[in-house]
Write a protein that holds these residues in place. Structure first.
Motif, PDB file in Angstrom:
ATOM      1  N   LEU A 116      11.264  57.091  85.573  1.00 45.39           N
ATOM      2  CA  LEU A 116      12.581  57.064  84.960  1.00 45.39           C
ATOM      3  C   LEU A 116      13.650  56.913  86.032  1.00 45.39           C
ATOM      4  O   LEU A 116      13.599  57.576  87.064  1.00 45.39           O
ATOM      5  CB  LEU A 116      12.797  58.375  84.185  1.00 45.39           C
ATOM      6  CG  LEU A 116      14.118  58.540  83.461  1.00 45.39           C
ATOM      7  CD1 LEU A 116      13.894  59.284  82.154  1.00 45.39           C
ATOM      8  CD2 LEU A 116      15.128  59.274  84.304  1.00 45.39           C
ATOM      9  N   GLN A 117      14.590  56.024  85.785  1.00 43.76           N
ATOM     10  CA  GLN A 117      15.728  55.823  86.692  1.00 43.76           C
ATOM     11  C   GLN A 117      17.011  56.029  85.894  1.00 43.76           C
ATOM     12  O   GLN A 117      17.227  55.378  84.875  1.00 43.76           O
ATOM     13  CB  GLN A 117      15.694  54.405  87.265  1.00 43.76           C
ATOM     14  CG  GLN A 117      16.882  54.075  88.129  1.00 43.76           C
ATOM     15  CD  GLN A 117      16.880  52.604  88.542  1.00 43.76           C
ATOM     16  OE1 GLN A 117      15.944  51.855  88.263  1.00 43.76           O
ATOM     17  NE2 GLN A 117      17.941  52.194  89.191  1.00 43.76           N
ATOM     18  N   VAL A 118      17.864  56.965  86.340  1.00 41.93           N
ATOM     19  CA  VAL A 118      19.125  57.232  85.652  1.00 41.93           C
ATOM     20  C   VAL A 118      20.118  56.136  86.001  1.00 41.93           C
ATOM     21  O   VAL A 118      20.328  55.805  87.170  1.00 41.93           O
ATOM     22  CB  VAL A 118      19.687  58.614  86.043  1.00 41.93           C
ATOM     23  CG1 VAL A 118      21.065  58.832  85.439  1.00 41.93           C
ATOM     24  CG2 VAL A 118      18.742  59.714  85.592  1.00 41.93           C
ATOM     25  N   LEU A 119      20.749  55.560  84.968  1.00 39.89           N
ATOM     26  CA  LEU A 119      21.753  54.521  85.159  1.00 39.89           C
ATOM     27  C   LEU A 119      23.171  55.067  84.995  1.00 39.89           C
ATOM     28  O   LEU A 119      24.058  54.710  85.752  1.00 39.89           O
ATOM     29  CB  LEU A 119      21.524  53.376  84.169  1.00 39.89           C
ATOM     30  CG  LEU A 119      20.174  52.679  84.246  1.00 39.89           C
ATOM     31  CD1 LEU A 119      20.027  51.666  83.122  1.00 39.89           C
ATOM     32  CD2 LEU A 119      19.991  52.009  85.605  1.00 39.89           C
ATOM     33  N   ALA A 120      23.388  55.905  83.986  1.00 39.63           N
ATOM     34  CA  ALA A 120      24.732  56.444  83.723  1.00 39.63           C
ATOM     35  C   ALA A 120      24.617  57.747  82.945  1.00 39.63           C
ATOM     36  O   ALA A 120      23.757  57.894  82.085  1.00 39.63           O
ATOM     37  CB  ALA A 120      25.561  55.443  82.933  1.00 39.63           C
ATOM     38  N   VAL A 121      25.520  58.676  83.242  1.00 41.02           N
ATOM     39  CA  VAL A 121      25.604  59.948  82.532  1.00 41.02           C
ATOM     40  C   VAL A 121      26.911  59.952  81.767  1.00 41.02           C
ATOM     41  O   VAL A 121      27.962  59.658  82.327  1.00 41.02           O
ATOM     42  CB  VAL A 121      25.564  61.132  83.528  1.00 41.02           C
ATOM     43  CG1 VAL A 121      25.774  62.454  82.801  1.00 41.02           C
ATOM     44  CG2 VAL A 121      24.263  61.133  84.310  1.00 41.02           C
ATOM     45  N   HIS A 122      26.851  60.278  80.488  1.00 40.82           N
ATOM     46  CA  HIS A 122      28.049  60.332  79.651  1.00 40.82           C
ATOM     47  C   HIS A 122      28.497  61.780  79.508  1.00 40.82           C
ATOM     48  O   HIS A 122      27.683  62.693  79.518  1.00 40.82           O
ATOM     49  CB  HIS A 122      27.765  59.701  78.288  1.00 40.82           C
ATOM     50  CG  HIS A 122      27.263  58.296  78.412  1.00 40.82           C
ATOM     51  ND1 HIS A 122      28.094  57.230  78.651  1.00 40.82           N
ATOM     52  CD2 HIS A 122      26.003  57.801  78.390  1.00 40.82           C
ATOM     53  CE1 HIS A 122      27.371  56.130  78.752  1.00 40.82           C
ATOM     54  NE2 HIS A 122      26.091  56.450  78.592  1.00 40.82           N
ATOM     55  N   ALA A 123      29.785  62.000  79.373  1.00 39.12           N
ATOM     56  CA  ALA A 123      30.352  63.344  79.308  1.00 39.12           C
ATOM     57  C   ALA A 123      29.722  64.176  78.207  1.00 39.12           C
ATOM     58  O   ALA A 123      29.371  63.661  77.150  1.00 39.12           O
ATOM     59  CB  ALA A 123      31.864  63.260  79.089  1.00 39.12           C
TER      60      ALA A 123
END
Length: 133
Positions: A116-123
């Protein structure tokens, strides 16, 4: 990888994370992952209702029912057990959301999936029923 502070995720909120999931096949697929606390524990699932193939929060910015007993798809109200991801609605009963391994380490929420590779974290977003939790 973007940091996901554990303190940003209260018992009455959730966060979504865009990821790239790698598998046995040569192609990776993008997915949105739902991360939340339930009864003090962290849980994460691919944010994808198997009924209509939409995110659980596709029509309203909520993923729990008002009593915070069930994860709930906002499109048709399908419900899932928060701690197992198993669907309890008749059409998809017994099927389960895809679980993603997470842990809290040194004040951060860390994904424990090797592929798994994190691309973006949302609030983080407040969940309904928070005032009763």
């Amino acid at each position: 990888m973007p940091n996901l502070p554990a303190e940003a995720l209260s018992e009455t909120s959730f966060v979504t994370v865009d990821v790239l999931l790698h598998s046995q096949t040569p192609r990776a697929r993008r997915a949105n992952v739902l991360v939340f606390r339930y009864r003090g524990r962290l849980y994460a699932y691919v944010n994808h209702c198997m009924h209509m193939h939409r995110p659980l929060n596709c029509q309203e910015d909520a993923v729990f029912d008002a009593e915070r007993r069930w994860l709930r798809c906002s499109m048709h109200g399908f419900i899932f057990e928060p701690d197992t991801g198993i669907c309890r609605s008749p059409v998809c009963e017994g099927q389960a959301l895809q679980a993603i391994k997470v842990a809290e380490e040194e004040g951060l929420i860390v994904f424990k999936e090797k592929q798994l590779q994190v691309l973006a974290v949302h609030a983080a977003k407040a969940a309904p029923g928070g005032e009763h939790a």
